[in-house]
Every structure is written in C-alpha cells, then in structure tokens.
Design a protein around this motif. Structure first.
Motif, PDB file in Angstrom:
ATOM      1  N   ASN A   8      17.237  46.968  28.548  1.00  0.00           N
ATOM      2  CA  ASN A   8      15.951  46.541  28.015  1.00  0.00           C
ATOM      3  C   ASN A   8      14.851  47.457  28.542  1.00  0.00           C
ATOM      4  O   ASN A   8      14.723  47.645  29.745  1.00  0.00           O
ATOM      5  CB  ASN A   8      15.685  45.099  28.453  1.00  0.00           C
ATOM      6  CG  ASN A   8      14.606  44.467  27.636  1.00  0.00           C
ATOM      7  OD1 ASN A   8      13.959  45.126  26.826  1.00  0.00           O
ATOM      8  ND2 ASN A   8      14.406  43.180  27.833  1.00  0.00           N
ATOM      9  N   VAL A   9      14.071  48.047  27.624  1.00  0.00           N
ATOM     10  CA  VAL A   9      13.063  49.007  28.068  1.00  0.00           C
ATOM     11  C   VAL A   9      11.662  48.420  28.070  1.00  0.00           C
ATOM     12  O   VAL A   9      10.735  49.035  28.561  1.00  0.00           O
ATOM     13  CB  VAL A   9      13.081  50.282  27.184  1.00  0.00           C
ATOM     14  CG1 VAL A   9      14.303  51.090  27.478  1.00  0.00           C
ATOM     15  CG2 VAL A   9      12.973  49.930  25.722  1.00  0.00           C
ATOM     16  N   THR A  10      11.495  47.189  27.497  1.00  0.00           N
ATOM     17  CA  THR A  10      10.153  46.622  27.447  1.00  0.00           C
ATOM     18  C   THR A  10       9.710  46.195  28.841  1.00  0.00           C
ATOM     19  O   THR A  10      10.521  45.986  29.741  1.00  0.00           O
ATOM     20  CB  THR A  10      10.110  45.412  26.520  1.00  0.00           C
ATOM     21  OG1 THR A  10      11.147  44.521  26.903  1.00  0.00           O
ATOM     22  CG2 THR A  10      10.301  45.820  25.079  1.00  0.00           C
ATOM     23  N   ASN A  11       8.401  46.046  29.009  1.00  0.00           N
ATOM     24  CA  ASN A  11       7.830  45.666  30.294  1.00  0.00           C
ATOM     25  C   ASN A  11       8.135  44.203  30.590  1.00  0.00           C
ATOM     26  O   ASN A  11       7.861  43.332  29.768  1.00  0.00           O
ATOM     27  CB  ASN A  11       6.319  45.914  30.249  1.00  0.00           C
ATOM     28  CG  ASN A  11       5.692  45.685  31.596  1.00  0.00           C
ATOM     29  OD1 ASN A  11       6.403  45.612  32.596  1.00  0.00           O
ATOM     30  ND2 ASN A  11       4.395  45.578  31.633  1.00  0.00           N
ATOM     31  N   GLN A  12       8.737  43.922  31.751  1.00  0.00           N
ATOM     32  CA  GLN A  12       9.137  42.560  32.061  1.00  0.00           C
ATOM     33  C   GLN A  12       8.204  41.895  33.055  1.00  0.00           C
ATOM     34  O   GLN A  12       8.463  40.788  33.496  1.00  0.00           O
ATOM     35  CB  GLN A  12      10.563  42.549  32.605  1.00  0.00           C
ATOM     36  CG  GLN A  12      11.574  42.936  31.550  1.00  0.00           C
ATOM     37  CD  GLN A  12      12.970  42.933  32.075  1.00  0.00           C
ATOM     38  OE1 GLN A  12      13.184  43.107  33.261  1.00  0.00           O
ATOM     39  NE2 GLN A  12      13.929  42.722  31.199  1.00  0.00           N
ATOM     40  N   ALA A  13       7.101  42.568  33.425  1.00  0.00           N
ATOM     41  CA  ALA A  13       6.219  41.990  34.442  1.00  0.00           C
ATOM     42  C   ALA A  13       5.513  40.751  33.924  1.00  0.00           C
ATOM     43  O   ALA A  13       5.439  39.736  34.622  1.00  0.00           O
ATOM     44  CB  ALA A  13       5.191  43.039  34.877  1.00  0.00           C
ATOM     45  N   PHE A  14       5.027  40.807  32.661  1.00  0.00           N
ATOM     46  CA  PHE A  14       4.275  39.679  32.134  1.00  0.00           C
ATOM     47  C   PHE A  14       5.135  38.433  31.971  1.00  0.00           C
ATOM     48  O   PHE A  14       4.738  37.343  32.425  1.00  0.00           O
ATOM     49  CB  PHE A  14       3.606  40.064  30.807  1.00  0.00           C
ATOM     50  CG  PHE A  14       2.859  38.938  30.180  1.00  0.00           C
ATOM     51  CD1 PHE A  14       1.742  38.403  30.805  1.00  0.00           C
ATOM     52  CD2 PHE A  14       3.288  38.385  28.990  1.00  0.00           C
ATOM     53  CE1 PHE A  14       1.055  37.354  30.231  1.00  0.00           C
ATOM     54  CE2 PHE A  14       2.616  37.321  28.415  1.00  0.00           C
ATOM     55  CZ  PHE A  14       1.488  36.803  29.038  1.00  0.00           C
TER      56      PHE A  14
END
Lengths: 88, 192
Positions: free
Chosen positions: B84-90
C-alpha cells in the motif's frame, strides 16, 4: 491443579501463536491455527470446570467440530484449488 | 476475580498480537488464517465474559463460515497483495482518536453487574412483570425478541432478505451474461 492446567494452556497458546506468526510454510500456519482452536476448546472446558457449569463441555465439542470443518475446508481448497465438486 | 482479570488480559494480549501480525501480513491466505485465529480467541474471550450465545455466533460465523467464504473468494484473487503506497498517518490518527474517545467515555459507565445501573432500571422490570399478561408466553426472552422488539427483528429480517435478493440478482445476472458470451462465441464459430 486448575492453575497448572491454565498455565500449560497459556504457554502452549503462546508457542502456537509464535508458530502462526513466524511459520515457514502455509501448512505450518494451518496446523498452528488448528492447534490454537484445540487449545481454545480445552480453555472452554477449563472455564466450565472453573465456573461449575458442566454444560460448557457441549459447547467445547461444537467448537471442536467447527474447527475441524474449517481446517478441512482450507485443506480442500489447497488440494483442489476451488470448492467446486468433483465433476467427472 | 484476580485470576479472571489475568485470563482476560492474556486473551486480549494474544488478540493484540494477532492484530499486529494481521497488519503486517501481505499474502491473502495468511490474512485469512490470522482472521480465523483472531475469531477463535475472541470466542473464548466472550465465553469468559459469560456471553455464551455471542461466543457461539463468533465461532461459527467468524471462525467457520467467513473463513470458508474468504477462501472461496480468495480463489479468484492474485496470490500476493501489492504494498500500500497511500499515506496511512491520517487513518491511524483517526483510529487512535476514536479509540481514545471510546476509552474515555467508558469511565462513565456504571460498574459491570451493578443492579442499580440504568439498563436494569429503565424498561427491564416492565418486560419481566408484563411479559405474561402482555404477550401470554412464559419465556421472557422469546417475548422480548418476538414482540417487544418486534420492529427490530422485522428490520433485521428485511435486511437479510434484501441481501439475499441482491446476491441472487448478481449471481443470476452473471449466469445470463456467461450464456450470452457462450452463444455469441457459437454464432461466431458458426459464421466462420
């Protein structure tokens, strides 16, 4: 006695958990999940003993059956590649 | 009491370990196996919490049926999951905030098993006293499920019925389209 059985259960659960997480092949993991199910069946029986409710043994038996069916389904999928019946 | 606390803590930590392993899993079969193991431990947890019926449902649906359904669906999927390359911080922040709010709210809950807590005061005595005269059956659980909460049960039945119809519609559509493709192929072969 109860405490000893509980400790044994806990230690074996931890060992099996390590096998699930670190397992080398998928079959190791399938076997480990099946063993975890067995440990949980023992845990239910122990809890029934602890809570003075012997009817928990029936539940433990049903759990064992469900566990078995799940494992057989997984292994059938591995051996045949699908859940379709054996068509000739 | 203390030993029960230790047992529950042990079970929760096992579930936590499985959940962390689940986050790192990258093959589909491994994910399915971990979900099955998680359901099994959750079932034991429910049993120690004296919710035998919930535990039964968890074991048969969570560890039994849904494992088999996942595997059946897995047969149509590629074997490995892409990273998974999307940002997972949010999403992580959102989960932590929601969990924190829930834990914070749980401090306001009345003590477990307290007879004076609101859920035992508000409507339960009415059910227990009125069951025989209102509904006319001696089993209180049945009268609550079938009559007092009749709208709930009705709604559940509608949801399950709708889901069944949707699945049937999808499957039927699939079959006819397959037939169409086959007949088109036949026409093409005959044309040649």
């Amino acid at each position: 006695m109860f405490l000893a059985a509980l400790t044994a259960c806990a230690i074996s659960a931890l060992l099996v958990l390590a096998r699930i997480v670190l397992g080398k092949t998928t079959f190791d993991r399938v076997l480990a999940v099946n063993s975890l199910g067995t440990i949980i069946v023992i845990g239910i029986a122990l809890h029934g003993f602890y809570a003075n409710r012997p009817e928990f043994l029936d539940i433990a038996i049903v759990y064992a059956l469900i566990n078995f069916i799940g494992t057989v389904a997984i292994l059938k999928l591995f051996s045949t590649g699908s859940f379709k019946g054996n068509k000739k | 009491m203390i030993s029960e606390l230790i047992i529950n803590a042990f079970l929760v930590s096992i579930m936590l370990a499985i959940a962390i392993a689940l986050l790192k899993a990258r093959t589909v079969i491994y994910t399915v196996l971990l979900t099955s193991a998680y359901s099994l431990v959750a079932a034991l947890m429910f049993i120690t919490l004296d919710a035998v019926d919930v535990a039964f449902t968890e074991a048969s649906v969570g560890a039994g049926i849904s494992t088999i359904l996942f595997l059946a669906a897995m047969a149509f999927l590629p074997k490995k999951e892409e990273k998974n390359v999307t940002n997972q911080a949010f999403p992580a922040l959102l989960c932590l905030t929601l969990g924190g709010v829930l834990i914070w709210c749980s401090f306001d809950l009345p003590e477990i098993g307290l007879a004076t807590s609101p859920i035992h005061q508000h409507i339960v005595p009415e059910y227990i006293l009125g069951s025989r005269d209102d509904i006319g059956i001696p089993n209180i659980v049945t009268s609550v499920l079938a009559s007092y909460r009749g709208y709930d049960t009705f709604g559940e039945t509608i949801v399950v019925f709708t889901a069944g119809i949707a699945v049937l519609a999808i499957l039927k559509n699939n079959k006819t389209s397959l037939k169409k493709i086959k007949s088109q192929k036949k026409v093409a072969e005959n044309g040649q």
